[in-house]
Design a protein around this motif. Structure first.
Motif, short mmCIF file in Angstrom:
data_model
loop_
_atom_site.label_atom_id
_atom_site.label_comp_id
_atom_site.label_asym_id
_atom_site.label_seq_id
_atom_site.Cartn_x
_atom_site.Cartn_y
_atom_site.Cartn_z
N VAL A 182 0.84 -1.20 0.00
CA VAL A 182 0.00 0.00 0.00
C VAL A 182 0.87 1.25 0.00
O VAL A 182 1.82 1.35 0.80
N LEU A 183 0.56 2.17 -0.89
CA LEU A 183 1.20 3.49 -0.84
C LEU A 183 0.21 4.44 -0.18
O LEU A 183 -0.90 4.64 -0.68
N PHE A 184 0.62 4.99 0.95
CA PHE A 184 -0.24 5.90 1.71
C PHE A 184 0.28 7.32 1.48
O PHE A 184 1.32 7.70 2.02
N ALA A 185 -0.43 8.09 0.64
CA ALA A 185 0.06 9.42 0.25
C ALA A 185 -0.71 10.51 0.98
O ALA A 185 -1.94 10.52 0.99
N VAL A 186 0.04 11.42 1.58
CA VAL A 186 -0.57 12.54 2.30
C VAL A 186 -0.24 13.82 1.53
O VAL A 186 0.94 14.17 1.35
N ALA A 187 -1.25 14.50 1.04
CA ALA A 187 -1.05 15.75 0.31
C ALA A 187 -0.89 16.90 1.29
O ALA A 187 -1.76 17.14 2.13
N VAL A 188 0.25 17.59 1.20
CA VAL A 188 0.57 18.64 2.17
C VAL A 188 0.64 20.00 1.48
O VAL A 188 1.23 20.12 0.40
N TYR A 189 0.03 21.00 2.09
CA TYR A 189 0.19 22.38 1.63
C TYR A 189 0.04 23.28 2.86
O TYR A 189 -1.08 23.44 3.37
N ASN A 190 1.13 23.82 3.32
CA ASN A 190 1.13 24.60 4.57
C ASN A 190 0.46 23.80 5.69
O ASN A 190 0.36 22.58 5.61
N GLY A 191 0.00 24.49 6.73
CA GLY A 191 -0.70 23.80 7.82
C GLY A 191 0.20 23.37 8.95
O GLY A 191 0.17 22.19 9.34
N PRO A 192 1.01 24.27 9.53
CA PRO A 192 1.88 23.86 10.64
C PRO A 192 1.11 23.40 11.87
O PRO A 192 1.65 22.68 12.71
N ASP A 193 -0.15 23.78 11.98
CA ASP A 193 -0.95 23.38 13.14
C ASP A 193 -1.45 21.94 13.04
O ASP A 193 -1.80 21.34 14.06
#
Lengths: 115, 386
Positions: free
Chosen positions: B7-18
């Motif tokens: 399984v490839l578990f991909a997390v899309a990140v764009y800013n969001g330090p909190d």
């Protein structure tokens, strides 16, 4: 991305052996991910550009066809409006004629007598 | 499939330090006893100074793959990178996830178990407090659910109720969605026409449906979802808004029956049954584990069920209804009988810490009110009106 044997990371990462195992895979995982992804991203970006261009061409053709159809329909509407106004003028001319007015008066009198 | 699925578990990140650090930590501690999971954070050129560097460092510490796109792609194309990577890497499943999520420990296993249960399943959406029309309602999710331990507990409790159930739904939600790669080869990638994002996963699942694949929800795969975090940060939608109207119009144009299908689903009792069963299970399990009090004639208040469960006997129509509350979840419990208090105690399996009588008229209305420990019963009067 490398993949160790199935279930290799089943162990909780916060256990000591789990941490050790994780740290051993971290570097290769991150490095390989970055290297391959640039290539993948660029390749797909080029395809996306092709797709976007094809869509723009298709939409432009559809827009031109739609505009052509709009012009045709507008021409038909204009022609029908001219015909309508001509027919209205003719109709009014007939209503204002002496013969029409006499006939109209005749029918009104006849109607009143029938009542 | 003889070997464990990859399984490839991909997390899309764009800013969001909190939210991103908690999300990645949560992903890193997921249990994968039955499948081999690689986690990949896809940073979509986050513009916040220093943020990408911090995320990369954290990914390194957690053993998560990290890739920062050289320029912003938008959600659909960022997800497409994950899908392409899954195909190229020979994975069996790919999970697409937002970065404002806390995943329950067994979320991957639950998603994969459902996805693998039927070849006609094209996508499996996880369940959450914030999953469009499928949300499991919670009054204060940020306060009560934004904690890994409680997310795990809620997920385990719901899983005990539903097992590997797959619920057919009209459209998928991309905050946490599992796709078999064999389906991906047939359906293709997300459509970049959706620009910076929103509706791309709806479009993908509707396309998959048109090709004969099922769209399902796995109630046992629970995750806490803040919702809208990265898209608000990107200025894609305003705070409090959850969609992009232009993208909705594309869906309407492509799938004219989509809205009516969603309306029909909402009008059916499927979702209500699902939610009612989950809430009742949560309240009973919480009462059994952390204790509970019983109130007669009073449930409300923001602190209700904050530290332990509360089960209330309330007037509903001509009779009494049993309602339970725990950490923002409020559910009706299917309990009846002459002695409701005894029935509640039997259902929970332990005595309450207190029974509070707020409404004496209700007590008179109860044919029987027996408890093993009468000393628990406390008569409460409302304070005088100011």
């Amino acid at each position: 991305m490398p993949n160790s044997s199935p279930g290799a990371r089943a162990e909780a990462p916060n256990s000591k052996s789990g941490r050790e195992r994780l740290s051993s895979t971290v570097v290769s995982l991150a490095a390989t991910a970055s290297a391959g992804m640039d290539e993948l991203s660029l390749e797909q970006a080029l395809k996306d550009v092709d797709l976007a261009n094809a869509r723009v061409i298709d939409l432009t053709q559809r827009l031109i066809a739609a505009q052509r159809r709009t012009i045709e329909l507008q021409t038909t509407v204009d022609r029908l409006q001219v015909e309508l106004s001509q027919l209205r003028a003719r109709h009014n001319q007939m209503r204002n004629s002496r013969a029409f007015r006499m006939a109209d008066r005749y029918w009104r009198v006849l109607g009143a007598l029938r009542k | 499939m003889s070997r464990a699925p990859r399984v490839l578990f991909a997390v899309a990140v764009y800013n969001g330090p909190d939210v991103v650090p908690d999300c990645l930590r949560s992903a890193a501690r997921m249990i994968h006893a039955t499948c081999a999971v690689d986690i990949l954070a896809l940073d979509d050129a986050s513009p916040m100074p220093g943020f990408s560097r911090d995320v990369e460092r954290l990914c390194g510490e957690l053993g998560i793959g990290y890739y920062r796109s050289p320029r912003n792609l938008g959600i659909p194309r960022n997800f497409n990178l994950a899908l392409l990577q899954a195909l190229r890497g020979g994975y069996d499943f790919v999970v697409l996830a937002n970065s404002d999520v806390i995943f329950s420990g067994r979320v991957v296993e639950e998603l994969v178990a459902v996805a693998a249960s039927d070849d006609s399943i094209g996508s499996v959406t996880a369940w959450s407090n914030h999953a469009s029309i499928y949300s499991l309602p919670n009054t204060q999710p940020d306060r009560f659910l934004s904690d890994q331990a409680i997310v795990d507990w809620v997920a385990d409790t719901i899983a005990a109720e539903f097992g590997d159930a797959a619920v057919d739904i009209p459209v998928g939600v991309g905050f946490c969605m599992c796709i078999p790669t064999r389906v991906l080869r047939v359906v293709g990638l997300m459509d970049p026409v959706f620009g910076r994002g929103y509706c791309e996963e709806n479009d993908w699942t509707l396309r998959s449906k048109a090709l004969g694949f099922r769209i399902v929800l796995s109630p046992s795969a629970f995750a806490y979802h803040v919702g809208g975090n990265s898209t608000v940060a990107a200025g894609l939608v305003s705070r409090g808004e959850y969609t992009v109207p232009a993208n909705e119009r594309i869906l309407d144009f492509r799938y004219p029956l989509y809205r009516s299908q969603v309306d029909s689903f909402q009008s059916s009792e499927i979702l209500d049954t699902l939610v009612d069963r989950a809430l009742a299970r949560i309240v009973v399990a919480a009462a059994a584990e952390w204790g509970y009090d019983i109130t007669i004639g009073h449930l409300r208040g923001p602190e209700t069920g904050a530290t332990m469960a509360r089960i209330a006997l309330e007037v509903q129509g001509d009779g009494l209804e049993v309602v339970g509350a725990f950490r923002g979840f409020t559910g009706r419990m299917d309990i009846d009988g002459e002695d409701l208090v005894r029935a509640v105690v039997d259902r929970v399996g332990r005595e309450p810490v207190a029974i509070r009588l707020y409404d004496q008229t209700l007590r008179r209305g109860l044919p029987r009110l027996s408890v093993d420990h009468p000393e628990l019963v406390e008569e409460v009067t409302y304070p005088g009106r100011v």
